[in-house]
Design a protein around this motif. Structure first.
Motif, short mmCIF file in Angstrom:
data_model
loop_
_atom_site.label_atom_id
_atom_site.label_comp_id
_atom_site.label_asym_id
_atom_site.label_seq_id
_atom_site.Cartn_x
_atom_site.Cartn_y
_atom_site.Cartn_z
N TRP A 166 -3.59 1.64 7.07
CA TRP A 166 -3.05 2.99 7.18
C TRP A 166 -2.02 3.16 8.29
CZ3 TRP A 166 -3.48 6.87 3.82
CH2 TRP A 166 -4.51 6.82 2.88
N TYR A 173 1.54 4.19 7.35
CA TYR A 173 1.61 5.51 6.71
C TYR A 173 1.44 6.61 7.75
CZ TYR A 173 1.21 2.50 2.71
OH TYR A 173 1.43 1.49 1.80
N PRO A 184 1.52 2.91 -2.05
CA PRO A 184 2.22 3.56 -0.94
C PRO A 184 2.44 5.06 -1.17
CG PRO A 184 3.23 1.44 -1.40
CD PRO A 184 2.23 1.69 -2.50
N ARG A 205 -0.82 7.04 -0.58
CA ARG A 205 -1.18 7.05 0.85
C ARG A 205 -0.24 7.95 1.64
NH1 ARG A 205 -4.83 2.89 2.48
NH2 ARG A 205 -5.39 1.51 0.75
N ASN A 206 1.05 7.91 1.33
CA ASN A 206 2.00 8.77 2.03
C ASN A 206 1.72 10.25 1.79
OD1 ASN A 206 3.80 7.22 3.60
ND2 ASN A 206 4.97 6.60 1.79
N GLN A 257 6.25 12.61 -1.38
CA GLN A 257 5.66 11.83 -0.30
C GLN A 257 5.95 12.35 1.10
OE1 GLN A 257 5.95 7.47 -0.79
NE2 GLN A 257 6.93 7.88 -2.76
#
Length: 230
Positions: free
Chosen positions: A54, A57, A137, A140-141, A180
């Motif tokens: 993480w 991010y 990605p 997570r973003n 994002q």
């Protein structure tokens, strides 16, 4: 009164739960919650309690929100563990762990004194992010960005999963790719929320500024929880 309120990025669809979806809101301040401070821009510390999956991010999230004209965020060493994710006065602790199949990808929690935020936490739920669907990605973003955004005083811009994507992490959508990062409206909303200054500051505070009463982490105490499909 000093109490705890929460906001989530959840997993179960609104239609499945039989809930009506709100329309997009031109003002997405979260009940006027804000950090007390005596000047702008203020610098809010984000405690890093996340693991290597993480870290990048969290870095992107911090940079995104620091693009605001009224605040900056700085990543500092965390003061808790991912599993416990205990809050620290005057800052936000960001954590990840496998919190279980609770229906949310991420959850933001803030403590307030009146309308002033005094501390916050963000939990990122690896129970879902360890699956192929969410281990991307983009997912997570968007979740990291949205949950930290809540701790700044922002609500969702839109909670209808069937609406067109708004190009912001503060949007509910089944497609994370275009959502994002914050958009211009998020930064404008922060400028509005923090257009005034306060006589005291809760940013970096070592102790509550007044006598407080805490309402615990129970459904009855939740000021805001949204269930929707990501």
């Amino acid at each position: 009164m000093y109490k705890k309120v929460l906001a989530t990025v959840a997993v179960a669809a609104l239609s499945t739960l039989g809930l009506s979806a709100p329309t997009a809101d031109a003002s997405h301040s979260w009940n006027n919650y804000h950090w007390a401070r005596t000047s702008n821009p203020f610098n809010l510390k984000l405690g890093d309690n996340v693991d290597s999956r993480w870290d990048s991010y969290l870095g992107t999230t911090s940079a995104d929100w620091s693009a605001s004209t009224v605040l900056d965020t700085t990543i500092v060493a965390g003061s808790t563990t991912g599993r416990k994710c205990a809050a620290t006065l005057g800052r936000v602790e960001v954590c990840n762990a496998a919190y279980g199949q609770r229906g949310w990808l991420g959850i933001a929690s803030i403590n307030i004194s009146g309308s002033h935020i005094t501390q916050g936490t963000v939990k990122l739920n690896d129970t879902y992010f360890d699956t192929a669907k969410y281990n991307t990605p983009a997912w997570r973003n968007v979740v990291s960005c949205q949950e930290v955004g809540h701790t700044l005083g922002l609500d969702h811009q839109d909670e209808d999963f069937n609406n067109a994507d708004l190009g912001t992490c503060m949007d509910y959508s089944n497609n994370p790719e275009p959502n994002q990062h914050p958009n211009t409206h998020d930064y404008q909303m922060l400028e509005s929320i923090y257009s005034h200054t306060d006589s005291t500051s809760t940013v970096g505070a070592a102790a509550p500024t007044s006598s407080t009463t805490r309402v615990g982490n129970t459904p009855k105490a939740w000021g805001h929880r949204v269930d929707g499909s990501r």
